[in-house]
Every structure is written in structure tokens, then in C-alpha cells.
Design a protein around this motif. Structure first.
Motif, PDB file in Angstrom:
ATOM      1  N   LYS A 186      -9.001  -8.765   2.512  1.00 36.47           N
ATOM      2  CA  LYS A 186      -9.411  -7.763   3.360  1.00 36.47           C
ATOM      3  C   LYS A 186     -11.060  -8.267   3.457  1.00 36.47           C
ATOM      4  N   ILE A 187     -11.473  -8.279   2.033  1.00 36.23           N
ATOM      5  CA  ILE A 187     -12.698  -8.611   1.888  1.00 36.23           C
ATOM      6  C   ILE A 187     -13.432  -9.913   2.216  1.00 36.23           C
ATOM      7  N   LYS A 188     -12.115 -10.888   2.027  1.00 34.12           N
ATOM      8  CA  LYS A 188     -12.505 -12.307   2.382  1.00 34.12           C
ATOM      9  C   LYS A 188     -12.384 -12.230   3.777  1.00 34.12           C
ATOM     10  N   ALA A 189     -11.534 -11.638   4.662  1.00 32.80           N
ATOM     11  CA  ALA A 189     -11.494 -11.826   6.024  1.00 32.80           C
ATOM     12  C   ALA A 189     -13.055 -11.059   6.699  1.00 32.80           C
TER      13      ALA A 189
ATOM     14  N   MET B 111       0.884  -1.138   0.052  1.00 33.39           N
ATOM     15  CA  MET B 111      -0.153   0.056  -0.011  1.00 33.39           C
ATOM     16  C   MET B 111       0.758   1.400   0.096  1.00 33.39           C
ATOM     17  N   LYS B 112       0.556   2.038  -1.051  1.00 31.81           N
ATOM     18  CA  LYS B 112       1.297   3.225  -1.072  1.00 31.81           C
ATOM     19  C   LYS B 112       1.082   4.651  -0.123  1.00 31.81           C
ATOM     20  N   HIS B 113      -0.172   4.424   0.012  1.00 31.08           N
ATOM     21  CA  HIS B 113      -0.911   5.557   1.020  1.00 31.08           C
ATOM     22  C   HIS B 113      -1.429   5.388   2.084  1.00 31.08           C
ATOM     23  N   LYS B 114      -1.386   6.257   3.065  1.00 31.21           N
ATOM     24  CA  LYS B 114      -2.145   5.857   4.412  1.00 31.21           C
ATOM     25  C   LYS B 114      -3.640   5.231   4.015  1.00 31.21           C
ATOM     26  N   LYS B 115      -4.421   6.313   3.292  1.00 31.92           N
ATOM     27  CA  LYS B 115      -5.617   5.876   3.006  1.00 31.92           C
ATOM     28  C   LYS B 115      -5.692   5.542   1.296  1.00 31.92           C
ATOM     29  N   GLN B 116      -5.810   4.251   1.302  1.00 30.75           N
ATOM     30  CA  GLN B 116      -5.921   3.604  -0.164  1.00 30.75           C
ATOM     31  C   GLN B 116      -7.321   3.894  -0.815  1.00 30.75           C
ATOM     32  N   LEU B 117      -7.453   4.917  -1.990  1.00 30.73           N
ATOM     33  CA  LEU B 117      -8.679   5.241  -2.667  1.00 30.73           C
ATOM     34  C   LEU B 117      -9.078   4.331  -3.830  1.00 30.73           C
TER      35      LEU B 117
ATOM     36  N   THR C 112      -1.848   5.894 -24.691  1.00 28.46           N
ATOM     37  CA  THR C 112      -2.255   4.452 -25.186  1.00 28.46           C
ATOM     38  C   THR C 112      -1.570   3.375 -24.151  1.00 28.46           C
ATOM     39  N   THR C 113      -0.506   3.531 -23.495  1.00 22.45           N
ATOM     40  CA  THR C 113      -0.135   2.649 -22.575  1.00 22.45           C
ATOM     41  C   THR C 113      -0.998   2.489 -21.490  1.00 22.45           C
ATOM     42  N   ILE C 114      -1.280   3.877 -20.752  1.00 21.86           N
ATOM     43  CA  ILE C 114      -2.030   3.786 -19.596  1.00 21.86           C
ATOM     44  C   ILE C 114      -3.252   3.129 -20.077  1.00 21.86           C
ATOM     45  N   ASN C 115      -4.005   3.526 -21.194  1.00 22.28           N
ATOM     46  CA  ASN C 115      -5.329   2.551 -21.651  1.00 22.28           C
ATOM     47  C   ASN C 115      -5.160   0.926 -21.585  1.00 22.28           C
ATOM     48  N   THR C 116      -3.878   0.767 -22.006  1.00 20.10           N
ATOM     49  CA  THR C 116      -3.839  -1.059 -21.834  1.00 20.10           C
ATOM     50  C   THR C 116      -3.429  -1.245 -20.691  1.00 20.10           C
ATOM     51  N   GLU C 117      -2.586  -0.578 -19.915  1.00 16.30           N
ATOM     52  CA  GLU C 117      -2.350  -0.977 -18.464  1.00 16.30           C
ATOM     53  C   GLU C 117      -3.540  -1.042 -17.667  1.00 16.30           C
ATOM     54  N   LYS C 118      -4.637  -0.061 -17.888  1.00 10.06           N
ATOM     55  CA  LYS C 118      -5.524   0.082 -16.901  1.00 10.06           C
ATOM     56  C   LYS C 118      -6.851  -1.071 -17.399  1.00 10.06           C
ATOM     57  N   GLN C 119      -6.769  -1.514 -18.750  1.00 12.98           N
ATOM     58  CA  GLN C 119      -7.664  -2.472 -19.177  1.00 12.98           C
ATOM     59  C   GLN C 119      -7.210  -3.790 -18.733  1.00 12.98           C
ATOM     60  N   GLU C 120      -5.914  -4.019 -18.595  1.00 15.44           N
ATOM     61  CA  GLU C 120      -5.548  -5.260 -17.900  1.00 15.44           C
ATOM     62  C   GLU C 120      -5.825  -5.252 -16.406  1.00 15.44           C
ATOM     63  N   LEU C 121      -5.562  -4.260 -15.742  1.00 19.85           N
ATOM     64  CA  LEU C 121      -5.830  -4.149 -14.387  1.00 19.85           C
ATOM     65  C   LEU C 121      -7.542  -4.142 -14.156  1.00 19.85           C
ATOM     66  N   ARG C 122      -8.098  -3.661 -15.071  1.00 17.08           N
ATOM     67  CA  ARG C 122      -9.825  -3.956 -14.915  1.00 17.08           C
ATOM     68  C   ARG C 122     -10.185  -5.481 -15.065  1.00 17.08           C
TER      69      ARG C 122
ATOM     70  N   GLY D  76      -2.642  -1.044  -8.328  1.00 16.38           N
ATOM     71  CA  GLY D  76      -1.850  -2.252  -9.207  1.00 16.38           C
ATOM     72  C   GLY D  76      -2.409  -3.635  -8.801  1.00 16.38           C
ATOM     73  N   LYS D  77      -1.913  -4.610  -9.460  1.00 14.34           N
ATOM     74  CA  LYS D  77      -2.643  -5.797  -9.122  1.00 14.34           C
ATOM     75  C   LYS D  77      -2.248  -6.225  -7.432  1.00 14.34           C
ATOM     76  N   ASP D  78      -1.129  -5.782  -6.999  1.00 16.16           N
ATOM     77  CA  ASP D  78      -1.102  -6.058  -5.478  1.00 16.16           C
ATOM     78  C   ASP D  78      -1.863  -5.366  -4.673  1.00 16.16           C
ATOM     79  N   ASP D  79      -2.371  -4.209  -4.832  1.00 17.84           N
ATOM     80  CA  ASP D  79      -3.363  -3.507  -4.245  1.00 17.84           C
ATOM     81  C   ASP D  79      -4.511  -4.187  -4.289  1.00 17.84           C
ATOM     82  N   ILE D  80      -4.977  -4.626  -5.357  1.00 19.32           N
ATOM     83  CA  ILE D  80      -6.236  -5.404  -5.540  1.00 19.32           C
ATOM     84  C   ILE D  80      -6.293  -6.712  -4.925  1.00 19.32           C
ATOM     85  N   ASP D  81      -4.895  -7.526  -4.742  1.00 16.56           N
ATOM     86  CA  ASP D  81      -4.976  -8.565  -3.985  1.00 16.56           C
ATOM     87  C   ASP D  81      -5.099  -8.215  -2.605  1.00 16.56           C
ATOM     88  N   ASP D  82      -4.571  -7.324  -1.995  1.00 15.19           N
ATOM     89  CA  ASP D  82      -4.729  -6.750  -0.666  1.00 15.19           C
ATOM     90  C   ASP D  82      -6.172  -6.552  -0.323  1.00 15.19           C
ATOM     91  N   LEU D  83      -6.948  -5.745  -1.310  1.00 13.08           N
ATOM     92  CA  LEU D  83      -8.065  -5.525  -0.905  1.00 13.08           C
ATOM     93  C   LEU D  83      -9.111  -6.715  -1.017  1.00 13.08           C
TER      94      LEU D  83
END
Ligand SMILES: *Cc1c(COP(=O)(O)O)cnc(C)c1O
Length: 360
Positions: A355-358, A1-7, A261-271, A345-352
Motif C-alpha cells: 500500500k505504501i508503494k502504491a 488482514m484479520k481486522h477491519k481496521k489493522q493497527l 520467550t517464544t513471543i520475544n523471539t517471534e517479535k524480534q524476527e518480525l522486527r 505477521g509478515k503477510d500484514d507487513i507485506d500488505d502494508l
């Protein structure tokens, strides 16, 4: 997590550290040479992002103010406009247009769907007095990405203006102001632009600039003519959010160096990654048609109908410092909208997900 509060919210989103540092620099004055240089820089960079040869104006306001500015500058009382309404932000354009006495028609679509091109065509054929089409590019209440280009093909070479709310859609999806024949596009700092809220951006086509001349709606702070006149001198008409514009310069350099374009592709993959992970833990995707899913947020619905969304988001926020949006409108207690803007990033999604599973 990069920020105290992750949005994990579809704007505002977390601001990357190098941009936060830029925002905390000493205040400079907006009538001096150093500001003029920055304004010229950011205007040029915004043109590259909007993909337009027209100047992009910067307004000190949230996105809604910029939406209002598009109405008061481009239309007159009684003008007939069509709103393509696919959710909450379509409703907002209707409300603004009505407040200013426009004659508003709308084509309303069920949440989670896009518009029907045939219906828009039919509407235009039946209503030759339509002065403008107002539409939302990425509809943040549902996550649907509406095709702007196809509507531009209808309004091109006509007197009808195409006004697009691209507030959340810009940066994380392709956008081509000139090529798509868009007449007015509004965007805002707190969505894809890696900045806090406070400034908005508007570009206006030559065709719309002509319509501006006949507009008789009252405007003072929003008057685009003042912004164009001052821009020639390298200045804003009023005191702008100076720090945000300094930060914008840094953010746009980063965005353009990385490439939209790179940002578009990265975001689509993350989605896609986020969608898969949520399916694994008992959620279904709200938007069935993959081709209209946007990259701002992932809207999901729990298969367990008894799951208390309000309680879940409260625990995530207050216990784990993970802010996740609920649904809007009728989906407020039924949907999660997981924002994936900024540096998530994917690690933030994994972290989320962990927490939801817990919790559930
Ligand atoms: C965020 C957003 C807005 C504007 O919201 P503000 O709170 O005024 O910045 C408008 N339209 C869409 C599609 C949005 O995502």
C-alpha cells in the motif's frame, strides 16, 4: 488482514478474536465468588509474566495513571529522584514527579539513543540523597530498549528505588522483576497484553513496600495499601473494569502457554523483517545501534525528505484502514513508527509495504 481496521500502532493494538469474545461475556460481580477466582488466577499469571514472587496489583487506568501511582505511593514531597530520560515517556515521568513536589534531576539523551551507564554511576556518586531512579524500559517515542538490569545492579543493596515504566516493554522483551532487582514495574493492558486499554499492572518489591510506609504524598484511589488489603480477601478495593480482567485471564493463559520467550523471539524476527522491507522501499532505520532496538515498533525515516508523512498516514488510515503511527515530538512529520504488537505477521507487513508503494 484479520481486522477491519489493522493497527500498526505501538498500542493500542488489535485484540485477537478469542479474547474479544471473552470481553463480550455477561458481566459478573466483583464481590462474588466467581470474580474472586478470576482475580486469584490473573494475579498468579501476572506474577509469572513479571517473574516475581510479589503480588501484582491491577489498577483501572491507562498506563499514565499507574505511573502516577508509583510516585504517590513510594515517595514524599521533596524527595530527590533521578529520571533517565531517553524520550517522550521519560519527559512524562519528570512531569508527574514535579507535579507532586519531588526534587527531580534528569539525565537527558538524544532521541534514538540509550543512557550512559558511566553517567548514571557518576550522578549517583555525586548525589547520595537520591531516593529513586525512574526509567523507561521500552521508550515508545523512539523504539529504544533501555537496559534495566544494569541499573538494578546499581540500586541493589542500597536504599535507592528503581522504578521502571515497562508499559510497552513487557511481554515482547525479556523481563525479570526479581532477578533484575526492580523495585516497581508498571505495565498496561493495551500494549503487549493483547487487550484493549483500561487496566494497568504494578508490582512492588519488599524494599519498595517498606518505603511506602514513609510516603506522605496525598493518595486515595491510587493507595497501594488498599489494593494489598483487599487482595487478601480476593477483591479489588473499587469497582474494576470487570470485563477487561475476565479478558486478561484468557490473554494471560494464551501468553503463558505460548511462552514469553517464544513471543520475544517471534517479535524480534518480525522486527528484523519489517526493517528489511522498509529499507527496500526508501526508508532508513532511525536507531543505528541494533542492540538497543526494541520489538514494539519499527521507527523509520524516509530518504526522500519531501515525503509528506502526515498525508501518507492519513491515506493509509482513511483509504486502506491501516493505522500507522507518526513520530512524536520533533519527529512528528519526519518518522513512521510501525507498531508490530499483537497478531501482526509478515503477510500484514507485506500488505502494508504494498500500500505504501502504491501511495508514494
Ligand atoms: C503507552 C505508554 C505509556 C502510557 O500511556 P497511556 O496512554 O497512559 O496508557 C507510558 N509509557 C510508555 C513507554 C508507553 O508506551
Amino acid at each position: 488482514m484479520k481486522h477491519k481496521k489493522q493497527l500498526f500502532t505501538p498500542g493500542p493494538s488489535n485484540v485477537p478474536d478469542p479474547i474479544l469474545e471473552e470481553l463480550s461475556k455477561d458481566v459478573i460481580h466483583h464481590r462474588m465468588g466467581d470474580y474472586k477466582k478470576i482475580l486469584e488466577d490473573v494475579t498468579g499469571k501476572l506474577k509469572s509474566v513479571f517473574k516475581t514472587s510479589e503480588d501484582v496489583l491491577i489498577l483501572t487506568s491507562s498506563g499514565t495513571g499507574a505511573m502516577e501511582s508509583s510516585i504517590v505511593n513510594l515517595f514524599s514531597k521533596g524527595d530527590h529522584v533521578l529520571v533517565i530520560n531517553t524520550g517522550n515517556f521519560g519527559d512524562r515521568y519528570i512531569e508527574i514527579a514535579e507535579v507532586f513536589g519531588l526534587k527531580v534531576s534528569s539525565l537527558k539523551y538524544e532521541w534514538g539513543n540509550t543512557y550512559s551507564l558511566a553517567e548514571v554511576k557518576q550522578f549517583l556518586a555525586d548525589n547520595t540523597d537520591v531516593k529513586g531512579i525512574l526509567m523507561t524500559y521500552h521508550e515508545t517515542s523512539t523504539g529504544v530498549l533501555n537496559d534495566v538490569k544494569r541499573i538494578g545492579e546499581l540500586t541493589k543493596d542500597t536504599d535507592t528505588l528503581l522504578i521502571t515504566d515497562c508499559i510497552s516493554g513487557m511481554i515482547v522483551h525479556p523481563f525479570e522483576f526479581d532477578q533484575w532487582n526492580v523495585d516497581c514495574a508498571v505495565a498496561s493492558s493495551q500494549k503487549g497484553f493483547l487487550l484493549p486499554p483500561g487496566i494497568s499492572f504494578v508490582s512492588i518489591s519488599k524494599k519498595a513496600q517498606k518505603q511506602m510506609e514513609r510516603s506522605n504524598l496525598p493518595k486515595y484511589y491510587w493507595d497501594y495499601k488498599k489494593y494489598y488489603d483487599y487482595l487478601k480477601k480476593g477483591q479489588p478495593p473499587f469497582t474494576p473494569a470487570i470485563q477487561l480482567i475476565v479478558g486478561l485471564n484468557k490473554a494471560l493463559t494464551y501468553i503463558l502457554e505460548k511462552g514469553v520467550t517464544t513471543i520475544n523471539t517471534e517479535k524480534q524476527e518480525l522486527r528484523t523483517y519489517t526493517e528489511e522491507r522498509f529499507k527496500e522501499i526508501g526508508f532508513t532505520l532511525f536507531i543505528e545501534d541494533e542492540s538497543i532496538r526494541g520489538n514494539v515498533l519499527v521507527p523509520v525515516v524516509p530518504t526522500n525528505k519531501d515525503l509528506d508523512i502526515k498525508k501518507l498516514t492519513k491515506i493509509l488510515d482513511e483509504t486502506y484502514d491501516l493505522s500507522v503511527s507518526k513520530g512524536q515530538g520533533q519527529y512528528v512529520t519526519k518518522m513512521l513508527r510501525i507498531g508490530i504488537l499483537s497478531e501482526i505477521g509478515k503477510d500484514d507487513i507485506d500488505d502494508l509495504i504494498g500500500k505504501i508503494k502504491a501511495i508514494v
